[in-house]
Design a protein around this motif. Structure first.
Motif, PDB file in Angstrom:
ATOM      1  N   SER A 126       1.149  28.027  40.749  1.00  0.00           N
ATOM      2  CA  SER A 126       2.029  26.979  40.926  1.00  0.00           C
ATOM      3  C   SER A 126       2.467  26.636  39.496  1.00  0.00           C
ATOM      4  O   SER A 126       3.643  26.361  39.237  1.00  0.00           O
ATOM      5  CB  SER A 126       1.526  26.058  41.884  1.00  0.00           C
ATOM      6  N   ASN A 127       1.204  26.164  38.809  1.00  0.00           N
ATOM      7  CA  ASN A 127       1.672  25.867  37.537  1.00  0.00           C
ATOM      8  C   ASN A 127       2.269  26.789  36.455  1.00  0.00           C
ATOM      9  O   ASN A 127       3.141  26.223  35.596  1.00  0.00           O
ATOM     10  CB  ASN A 127       0.176  25.357  36.989  1.00  0.00           C
ATOM     11  N   GLN A 128       1.880  28.016  36.635  1.00  0.00           N
ATOM     12  CA  GLN A 128       2.764  28.810  35.858  1.00  0.00           C
ATOM     13  C   GLN A 128       4.139  28.951  36.231  1.00  0.00           C
ATOM     14  O   GLN A 128       5.150  29.471  35.401  1.00  0.00           O
ATOM     15  CB  GLN A 128       1.966  30.408  36.247  1.00  0.00           C
ATOM     16  N   TYR A 129       4.238  28.907  37.557  1.00  0.00           N
ATOM     17  CA  TYR A 129       5.944  28.842  38.167  1.00  0.00           C
ATOM     18  C   TYR A 129       6.557  27.628  37.510  1.00  0.00           C
ATOM     19  O   TYR A 129       7.553  27.725  36.817  1.00  0.00           O
ATOM     20  CB  TYR A 129       5.807  28.851  39.537  1.00  0.00           C
ATOM     21  N   TYR A 130       5.873  26.411  37.391  1.00  0.00           N
ATOM     22  CA  TYR A 130       6.583  25.296  36.769  1.00  0.00           C
ATOM     23  C   TYR A 130       6.706  25.409  35.581  1.00  0.00           C
ATOM     24  O   TYR A 130       7.821  24.796  34.932  1.00  0.00           O
ATOM     25  CB  TYR A 130       5.524  23.973  37.067  1.00  0.00           C
TER      26      TYR A 130
END
Length: 211
Positions: free
Chosen positions: A43-47
């Protein structure tokens, strides 16, 4: 090189944003069974890839035990230990707000044991909240496949009650009432910043109490 991991844990895997994030053609259930840490990392990589937020997992401190120097200009680590982190798992920035949180999992179905947190983690979050940071805990009930974002001040309440002789766990029903359920999606895997948006909105309205 020999590296010893605390409590049998292994280091975080590395992911490539373009290769590892789910695509719209993948089932939302394709990555069931992932650890909470993996779900948050994706999720953090997507953000990050979409310029929404910059939030990273903090590196685990390493204690070197044996180092060889075959050359003056080079050192070879032969043995090392991963030490227990002194704070929380993640931190970063979102919409100008400092974000700090920890991630925990439990196989319990009805409650979350407070022993999963350490006093130094609670103290760290208290200090961050006192400085205006947004702190919370990710709690995953693995047997139920449910994930919640629990504001830090709610966690403090139950932690302090425990110290005073109260329950040593937080009931699932209490977490459902006081926290935010984070439901799975394709991208991001855990859209937890939507809950953070609600916390920020409450803060701007003056009803924010460190959550």
């Amino acid at each position: 090189m020999t590296i010893h991991y605390p409590n049998g844990q292994h280091p975080m895997q590395s992911y490539h944003v373009n290769h590892d994030l789910p695509t719209p053609h993948q089932s939302i259930y394709a990555k069931r069974g992932m650890s909470l840490e993996d779900e948050i990392n994706h999720s953090n990589q997507y953000y990050l890839a979409n310029h929404i937020a910059v939030i990273h997992k903090k590196p685990t401190p390493i204690q070197l035990v044996k180092v060889d120097y075959p050359k003056r200009s080079a050192a070879v680590i032969r043995e090392a230990y991963f030490r227990r982190p002194s704070t929380t798992d993640y931190n970063g920035i979102y919409k100008g707000h400092y974000i700090d949180f920890d991630a925990k999992e439990t196989r319990n179905r009805r409650s979350f044991p407070l022993k999963n947190f350490h006093p130094h983690q609670i103290n760290h979050m208290r200090e961050c909240v006192n400085q205006g940071g947004i702190c919370f805990a990710f709690i995953k009930f693995t047997e139920l496949d449910l994930v919640y974002l629990l504001p830090a001040t709610v966690l403090f309440h139950y932690w302090d009650q425990q110290v005073q002789g109260g329950r040593k766990s937080i009931r699932l029903t209490d977490i459902q009432q006081a926290g935010f359920q984070i439901e799975y999606r394709l991208n991001p895997r855990l859209p937890y910043l939507e809950a953070v948006d609600q916390i920020i909105a409450a803060k701007h309205k003056g009803v924010y109490h460190g959550q």
